[in-house]
Design a protein around this motif. Sequence first.
Motif, PDB file in Angstrom:
ATOM      1  N   CYS A 223      93.624  21.009   5.080  1.00 41.94           N
ATOM      2  CA  CYS A 223      94.331  21.331   3.837  1.00 41.94           C
ATOM      3  C   CYS A 223      93.931  20.346   2.738  1.00 41.94           C
ATOM      4  CB  CYS A 223      95.840  21.277   4.059  1.00 41.94           C
ATOM      5  SG  CYS A 223      96.792  21.614   2.547  1.00 41.94           S
ATOM      6  N   PRO A 224      93.520  20.862   1.554  1.00 46.81           N
ATOM      7  CA  PRO A 224      93.068  19.968   0.486  1.00 46.81           C
ATOM      8  C   PRO A 224      94.152  19.605  -0.527  1.00 46.81           C
ATOM      9  CG  PRO A 224      92.530  22.214  -0.095  1.00 46.81           C
ATOM     10  CD  PRO A 224      93.233  22.281   1.254  1.00 46.81           C
ATOM     11  N   ALA A 225      95.374  20.133  -0.361  1.00 46.23           N
ATOM     12  CA  ALA A 225      96.425  19.926  -1.359  1.00 46.23           C
ATOM     13  C   ALA A 225      96.711  18.445  -1.574  1.00 46.23           C
ATOM     14  CB  ALA A 225      97.698  20.647  -0.927  1.00 46.23           C
ATOM     15  N   LYS A 226      96.894  18.062  -2.827  1.00 53.74           N
ATOM     16  CA  LYS A 226      97.087  16.653  -3.171  1.00 53.74           C
ATOM     17  C   LYS A 226      98.296  16.051  -2.457  1.00 53.74           C
ATOM     18  CE  LYS A 226      94.856  16.919  -7.703  1.00 53.74           C
ATOM     19  NZ  LYS A 226      95.018  16.756  -9.175  1.00 53.74           N
ATOM     20  N   LYS A 227      99.374  16.810  -2.368  1.00 56.45           N
ATOM     21  CA  LYS A 227     100.578  16.297  -1.721  1.00 56.45           C
ATOM     22  C   LYS A 227     100.329  15.993  -0.250  1.00 56.45           C
ATOM     23  CE  LYS A 227     105.421  17.432  -0.789  1.00 56.45           C
ATOM     24  NZ  LYS A 227     106.502  18.427  -0.985  1.00 56.45           N
ATOM     25  N   ILE A 228      99.604  16.892   0.426  1.00 57.56           N
ATOM     26  CA  ILE A 228      99.316  16.709   1.846  1.00 57.56           C
ATOM     27  C   ILE A 228      98.336  15.552   2.042  1.00 57.56           C
ATOM     28  CG2 ILE A 228      98.398  17.818   3.914  1.00 57.56           C
ATOM     29  CD1 ILE A 228     101.042  18.997   2.941  1.00 57.56           C
ATOM     30  N   VAL A 229      97.273  15.554   1.275  1.00 56.80           N
ATOM     31  CA  VAL A 229      96.254  14.503   1.379  1.00 56.80           C
ATOM     32  C   VAL A 229      96.841  13.142   1.014  1.00 56.80           C
ATOM     33  CG1 VAL A 229      94.108  13.678   0.347  1.00 56.80           C
ATOM     34  CG2 VAL A 229      94.311  16.058   1.040  1.00 56.80           C
ATOM     35  N   GLY A 230      97.732  13.131   0.041  1.00 55.53           N
ATOM     36  CA  GLY A 230      98.338  11.881  -0.383  1.00 55.53           C
ATOM     37  C   GLY A 230      99.146  11.203   0.714  1.00 55.53           C
ATOM     38  N   ASN A 231      99.596  11.996   1.680  1.00 56.35           N
ATOM     39  CA  ASN A 231     100.333  11.455   2.823  1.00 56.35           C
ATOM     40  C   ASN A 231      99.414  11.132   4.000  1.00 56.35           C
ATOM     41  OD1 ASN A 231     102.880  11.602   1.595  1.00 56.35           O
ATOM     42  ND2 ASN A 231     103.145  13.740   2.194  1.00 56.35           N
ATOM     43  N   GLY A 232      98.105  11.239   3.767  1.00 63.07           N
ATOM     44  CA  GLY A 232      97.158  10.956   4.838  1.00 63.07           C
ATOM     45  C   GLY A 232      97.044  12.073   5.853  1.00 63.07           C
ATOM     46  N   GLU A 233      97.455  13.279   5.473  1.00 61.92           N
ATOM     47  CA  GLU A 233      97.433  14.427   6.382  1.00 61.92           C
ATOM     48  C   GLU A 233      96.401  15.447   5.905  1.00 61.92           C
ATOM     49  OE1 GLU A 233     102.202  14.128   7.508  1.00 61.92           O
ATOM     50  OE2 GLU A 233     101.572  15.212   5.715  1.00 61.92           O
ATOM     51  N   GLY A 234      96.296  16.583   6.607  1.00 63.21           N
ATOM     52  CA  GLY A 234      95.334  17.603   6.219  1.00 63.21           C
ATOM     53  C   GLY A 234      93.921  17.048   6.235  1.00 63.21           C
ATOM     54  N   SER A 235      93.149  17.367   5.196  1.00 56.44           N
ATOM     55  CA  SER A 235      91.741  16.966   5.170  1.00 56.44           C
ATOM     56  C   SER A 235      91.544  15.463   5.029  1.00 56.44           C
ATOM     57  CB  SER A 235      91.002  17.703   4.045  1.00 56.44           C
ATOM     58  OG  SER A 235      91.597  17.453   2.791  1.00 56.44           O
ATOM     59  N   ALA A 236      92.599  14.717   4.695  1.00 59.37           N
ATOM     60  CA  ALA A 236      92.475  13.253   4.651  1.00 59.37           C
ATOM     61  C   ALA A 236      92.086  12.695   6.012  1.00 59.37           C
ATOM     62  CB  ALA A 236      93.793  12.631   4.191  1.00 59.37           C
ATOM     63  N   LEU A 237      92.441  13.399   7.072  1.00 61.89           N
ATOM     64  CA  LEU A 237      92.122  12.925   8.423  1.00 61.89           C
ATOM     65  C   LEU A 237      90.635  13.009   8.725  1.00 61.89           C
ATOM     66  CD1 LEU A 237      95.209  14.370  10.299  1.00 61.89           C
ATOM     67  CD2 LEU A 237      94.600  11.945  10.086  1.00 61.89           C
ATOM     68  N   MET A 238      89.864  13.727   7.921  1.00 64.74           N
ATOM     69  CA  MET A 238      88.428  13.749   8.117  1.00 64.74           C
ATOM     70  C   MET A 238      87.808  12.399   7.766  1.00 64.74           C
ATOM     71  SD  MET A 238      87.048  17.556   7.268  1.00 64.74           S
ATOM     72  CE  MET A 238      85.668  17.212   8.369  1.00 64.74           C
ATOM     73  N   ARG A 239      88.555  11.562   7.059  1.00 64.26           N
ATOM     74  CA  ARG A 239      88.087  10.211   6.734  1.00 64.26           C
ATOM     75  C   ARG A 239      88.636   9.169   7.704  1.00 64.26           C
ATOM     76  NH1 ARG A 239      88.907   9.278   0.347  1.00 64.26           N
ATOM     77  NH2 ARG A 239      91.081   9.654   0.903  1.00 64.26           N
TER      78      ARG A 239
END
Length: 323
Positions: free
Chosen positions: A100-116
Amino acid sequence: MRIGNLEIENRGLLAPMAGVTDSAFRRICMQMGAGLCYTEMVSAKGLLYGGDGSAALLKYAPEERPIGVQLFGREPQRIAQAVERVGELGFALIDLNMGCPAKKIVGNGEGSALMREMDVAHAVLQAAVRAAGELPVTVKFRAGWDEENRNAVAFARMAEQAGVAAVCIHGRTREQFYAGHADWEMIARVKAAVGIPVIGNGDVTDGESARAMLAQTGCDAVMVGRGAQGNPWIFRQIACALSGQPAPVLPSAGERIEKCMEQAAVMVREKGERTALREMRKHAAWYIKGLRGAAAVRGKINAVETLAQLDGILRQCLAAGDK
């Protein structure tokens, strides 16, 4: 196609989409031949602690089976607890959202942030697999975070090592969101890199594009997101294209409006008229997209509050098309 102990008859799958793929829409897509549908994305934390409506997203009707549940989160222990909770509800598989690319989700370290954070992602997936028992666990992710960090192949290998039964890759990076073109070559590279089933996602808009994705990437199934919005008939098209049957006749304007009202009626029964009609506005606009007279009634659709109002407005659109 088999994912763990789950046999899927049709290889066109409906993607989980927040605010879109509720029970009413999923039922329509299953009628049209979708091989598997998923719940909307459910927060593991919200499910465990309540307060954000997560539990309501787990409700489904018998005719939606087989159905998967999609969870998101970054804490292995909470993910494991959520998996144990939903594992008793009759779902066919559990999918973890890491795309998930949504800013709210990524901002919590979830969704596509986990690819990093592949070490965190691995711990989350491993915890989910252990908690799920015999229930298959899958993961959905993207081509990478951005053009400089396209790590889908490494991510898929990590997921396989963690024990997942299948992976789904959206061929865009997080930075692309939904713009540009999906990278089918990356999907092919992921397929070549792992021994578990691979589901391709991105730019499947009809039966022919589904067939082309399978041919070009070697993936085992296709997942359809935006291509199904207002167009559940796409799953019938995919089933025909992949089985070598003639393409089905496209739905008439009357059929599109009838199916729209069928979905709206189910939503009203299950959510109440006020909530259902506000959620249905976008669906109605998708259903009539491209029809003669659609532009003239789109503004009216965005103000509907009752089922009768929606029916009247859609009939106006149908009448305009008959002129």
